[in-house]
Structure formats: C-alpha cells, structure tokens
Design an enzyme around this catalytic site. Structure first.
Site, mmCIF file in Angstrom:
data_model
loop_
_atom_site.group_PDB
_atom_site.id
_atom_site.type_symbol
_atom_site.label_atom_id
_atom_site.label_comp_id
_atom_site.label_asym_id
_atom_site.label_seq_id
_atom_site.Cartn_x
_atom_site.Cartn_y
_atom_site.Cartn_z
ATOM 1 N N LYS A 28 6.345 -2.176 2.124
ATOM 2 C CA LYS A 28 4.593 -1.866 2.865
ATOM 3 C C LYS A 28 3.677 -2.026 2.557
ATOM 4 O O LYS A 28 3.284 -2.401 1.296
ATOM 5 C CB LYS A 28 5.143 0.064 2.295
ATOM 6 C CG LYS A 28 3.917 0.963 2.950
ATOM 7 C CD LYS A 28 4.277 1.868 2.085
ATOM 8 C CE LYS A 28 3.128 3.662 2.875
ATOM 9 N NZ LYS A 28 3.884 3.578 4.898
ATOM 10 N N LEU B 97 11.282 1.241 7.309
ATOM 11 C CA LEU B 97 10.600 1.619 6.223
ATOM 12 C C LEU B 97 11.640 2.677 5.687
ATOM 13 O O LEU B 97 11.733 3.679 6.172
ATOM 14 C CB LEU B 97 9.133 2.113 6.421
ATOM 15 C CG LEU B 97 8.389 2.259 4.863
ATOM 16 C CD1 LEU B 97 8.045 1.041 3.873
ATOM 17 C CD2 LEU B 97 6.897 3.227 5.094
ATOM 18 N N ARG C 55 7.404 3.219 -5.065
ATOM 19 C CA ARG C 55 8.364 2.232 -3.962
ATOM 20 C C ARG C 55 6.502 1.495 -4.368
ATOM 21 O O ARG C 55 6.645 -0.047 -3.995
ATOM 22 C CB ARG C 55 7.953 3.293 -2.770
ATOM 23 C CG ARG C 55 8.411 2.208 -1.243
ATOM 24 C CD ARG C 55 8.886 3.076 -0.565
ATOM 25 N NE ARG C 55 7.293 3.652 0.413
ATOM 26 C CZ ARG C 55 6.632 4.956 0.974
ATOM 27 N NH1 ARG C 55 8.155 5.162 2.263
ATOM 28 N NH2 ARG C 55 6.279 5.497 1.605
ATOM 29 N N TYR D 77 0.541 -1.121 -0.078
ATOM 30 C CA TYR D 77 0.233 0.110 0.107
ATOM 31 C C TYR D 77 0.771 1.411 0.020
ATOM 32 O O TYR D 77 2.147 1.167 0.378
ATOM 33 C CB TYR D 77 -1.113 0.219 1.255
ATOM 34 C CG TYR D 77 -0.646 0.388 2.591
ATOM 35 C CD1 TYR D 77 0.474 -0.326 3.232
ATOM 36 C CD2 TYR D 77 -0.656 1.637 3.104
ATOM 37 C CE1 TYR D 77 0.935 0.037 4.569
ATOM 38 C CE2 TYR D 77 0.107 2.502 3.964
ATOM 39 C CZ TYR D 77 1.264 0.983 4.959
ATOM 40 O OH TYR D 77 1.224 1.422 6.616
ATOM 41 N N GLU E 120 12.350 2.892 14.161
ATOM 42 C CA GLU E 120 11.067 3.363 14.312
ATOM 43 C C GLU E 120 9.747 3.733 14.352
ATOM 44 O O GLU E 120 9.970 3.475 15.497
ATOM 45 C CB GLU E 120 11.144 3.482 12.257
ATOM 46 C CG GLU E 120 10.295 1.922 12.132
ATOM 47 C CD GLU E 120 9.980 1.628 10.789
ATOM 48 O OE1 GLU E 120 9.784 2.870 9.447
ATOM 49 O OE2 GLU E 120 9.472 0.700 10.159
HETATM 50 C C1 LIG Z 1 6.215 1.791 8.940
HETATM 51 C C2 LIG Z 1 6.158 3.081 8.525
HETATM 52 N N1 LIG Z 1 7.210 3.361 8.926
HETATM 53 C C3 LIG Z 1 7.932 5.003 7.675
HETATM 54 C C4 LIG Z 1 6.618 6.342 7.479
HETATM 55 C C5 LIG Z 1 6.558 6.845 6.910
HETATM 56 O O1 LIG Z 1 7.230 6.713 5.460
HETATM 57 P P1 LIG Z 1 6.283 7.753 4.708
HETATM 58 O O2 LIG Z 1 7.302 9.137 4.877
HETATM 59 O O3 LIG Z 1 6.857 7.348 2.930
HETATM 60 O O4 LIG Z 1 5.185 8.417 4.775
HETATM 61 C C6 LIG Z 1 5.188 4.429 7.216
HETATM 62 C C7 LIG Z 1 4.293 5.714 6.655
HETATM 63 N N2 LIG Z 1 3.109 4.910 7.075
HETATM 64 C C8 LIG Z 1 1.673 5.522 6.338
HETATM 65 C C9 LIG Z 1 1.836 7.224 5.590
HETATM 66 O O5 LIG Z 1 0.750 7.077 7.353
HETATM 67 N N3 LIG Z 1 -0.046 6.923 7.387
HETATM 68 C C10 LIG Z 1 0.692 5.432 7.246
HETATM 69 O O6 LIG Z 1 0.402 3.781 7.246
HETATM 70 C C11 LIG Z 1 5.089 3.899 8.034
HETATM 71 O O7 LIG Z 1 3.834 2.968 8.128
#
Ligand SMILES: Cc1ncc(COP(=O)(O)O)c(CN[C@@H]2CONC2=O)c1O
Length: 284
Positions: free
Chosen positions: A147, A203, A50, A31, A179
């Site tokens: 992701k 991620l 991505r 996703y 993270e």
């Molecule tokens: C586990 C994880 N790490 C880092 C990020 C940050 O990545 P981006 O900078 O590309 O957003 C996300 C974003 N998760 C998405 C973004 O907002 N809600 C979500 O589930 C995430 O789910």
C-alpha cells in the site's frame, strides 16, 4: 483539527513537511486509511499491521512501534472528536538531498510519520442503491500488494471513472479482473463470491479479509480465483469493498446493467453481516 507528526499531536497549522521529503518527491512511503464508527477505530490492529508489512517490503524502518502509533491514533480521534470518519496515516523515508538511492544509514534522515482525521459519514444511500463502474486496463507495477504512495495509475483510473460519472474503475490485466482503483472487486455467480487471489497483483484489503471471515462463518463460498472481464457482464451480482466504501453494490458496468440492476441478495446479506461486525467491534 489536530494532526500527528512523528510522536507529537500538533495543530495542522504548526506542521512543516520538508520540500525534499521523499514521500513528496518519490512517493517513497506507505499509507493506511482507517474507519471510525461512533468514535471507535475499526480494525485498527489489522491496518497498523499492514502498514508495517508495507514498510518492510520497501525496506523502510518506521522507527516507531505499532503500540506508539495505535496510542497516538486513538488520542488523535479523541482530540478531534471524530464520530463517523476516517484516519489517514502515512510513513515516508524522510527528507534528504534529492537522490534516488536511500539516505545513508549514518545520515540524520529519519522516517516521517503523519496522520490526520476526517469526518466522513457512512455512504448510506450509495450502499442501498449501488454504484456504477467502468473497466480500464490495470497499468500498475507488479507490487500492488504494497500500500504505497505510488498512486498515479490509481488516480488516472479513478479520474477516468469520474469522467464517465462513475464511482469506481475496475481494473483488468490481460483480460483478468484484478481490483478497483481504490477497492477490491468481486462477482457473485451461482451463490459463490469470487475475487482475485491475494497476490502481488492486488492489495489484500482489510475489508476483503473481514468479508472472507464473514463468508466462512455464514456458509457463503468465498472463492479466490481469477475471473475475466466477460464474467463481470454475466455475473449475478458485482460489488466492491474498501475501508471507506464498505460493501458497495455495483449495478452497472460500462453502462451495462448487472442482472436486474439492483443490489444482489448475497451482496445485501454481506452488507448486513458487515454492519453487524462493525457494531460488534465498535460497540456502536
Ligand atoms: C488499490 C486498493 N485496493 C483495495 C483497497 C481496499 O483495501 P481496504 O479494504 O484495506 O480499504 C484499497 C483501499 N484504499 C484506501 C481505502 O480508502 N481509500 C483508500 O485509498 C486500495 O487502494
């Protein structure tokens, strides 16, 4: 509002997702969440790239081109009149009689692409005040660079944060901070931004990649190295980033105030630089 199913834009009420869709039964899919500012999609190219990288890593043939997905997404944002919001998109391995192994190539099963939009204002007051976080064990698998729809550990961590009235759960593996449950995590120490290396344990966030660029362009050291839980406590500044949260200051961790309890200078500078990049890229 309208949604995307495959290469069609439909009313949400007209959409049927099969009971045996593998995304539904196995989390067998990937996703992306993409931000819309002033009706314009931000970093859509990087997000779609991505999506395809994640799909390739799970041997999933998206069976649509990135141009097709981009075109449909831009049309959906317009049709739904999204001003400040987000697009959620996902691809699953499609519907087939329930079995762990992939559907046979000769079967009629095809990947299922869906997308829909939300109106989501920018989190202005949180960006200004900062948020609180807890820390909790990172119990995820070893392919966090994908992701994927396998978000149960992320959900449990986020719920643990919510149960403590906190915004995010910052995860750690063997004492090393990886993270957030849905964000990347950083400390600032002696003027340096420090964050976990982009490997299989995190991620590689798009926001993280934009921030790395902004740091480089503005002479702010962006150090990709492991740091420990204790470094969170002793940090000059802590912040997290994600598409939806942007550059979000963290002012308390496990109830302990970070530094003077106010968003840090470098965090605020990065917020300004990030905002300028948004305006530059989306002509807002
Ligand atoms: C586990 C994880 N790490 C880092 C990020 C940050 O990545 P981006 O900078 O590309 O957003 C996300 C974003 N998760 C998405 C973004 O907002 N809600 C979500 O589930 C995430 O789910």
């Amino acid at each position: 509002g309208k949604i995307i199913l495959g290469d069609q834009i439909l009313e949400r009420s007209d959409v049927n997702i099969d009971l045996e869709d593998r995304g539904y039964q196995f989390g067998d899919g990937v996703y992306e969440v993409i931000r819309v500012y002033g009706g314009e999609l931000f970093t859509i190219k990087e997000h779609i790239e991505r999506l395809f990288q994640s799909a390739k890593k799970i041997k999933l043939d998206v069976s649509m081109s990135s141009e097709q997905i981009r075109g449909l997404t831009e049309e959906l944002v317009k049709e739904n009149g999204v001003d400040f919001g987000s697009v959620y998109m996902q691809v699953t391995r499609g519907a087939a009689p329930r079995a762990h192994m992939f559907p046979k190539p000769e079967s009629s099963t095809k990947a299922v692409f869906t997308a829909y939009t939300n109106e989501v204002p920018r989190p202005a007051s949180l960006l200004e005040k900062g948020v609180e976080a807890i820390t909790t064990e990172d119990i995820r698998w070893l392919r966090c660079d994908i992701k994927s729809l396998n978000l149960l550990p992320n959900v449990l961590a986020k719920q643990e944060a919510a149960d403590s009235d906190c915004f995010e759960a910052i995860l750690h593996r063997n004492g090393i901070v990886t993270e957030g449950s849905s964000s990347n995590a950083y400390i600032v120490k002696n003027g340096e931004v420090i964050t976990h290396p982009a490997n299989n344990l995190i991620l590689n966030g798009i926001t993280r990649q934009v921030l790395a660029e902004l740091c480089k362009e503005n002479g702010i050291p962006f150090i990709e190295k492991e740091f420990e839980l204790i470094d969170l406590q002793n940090a000059d500044e802590v912040f997290i980033t994600s598409t939806v949260s942007e550059v979000m200051p963290v002012i308390k961790v496990n109830g302990e105030t970070v530094a003077n309890g106010k968003p840090g200078n470098i965090t605020c500078k990065l917020q300004g630089l990030f905002e300028a990049r948004i305006n530059q890229d989306t002509k807002v």
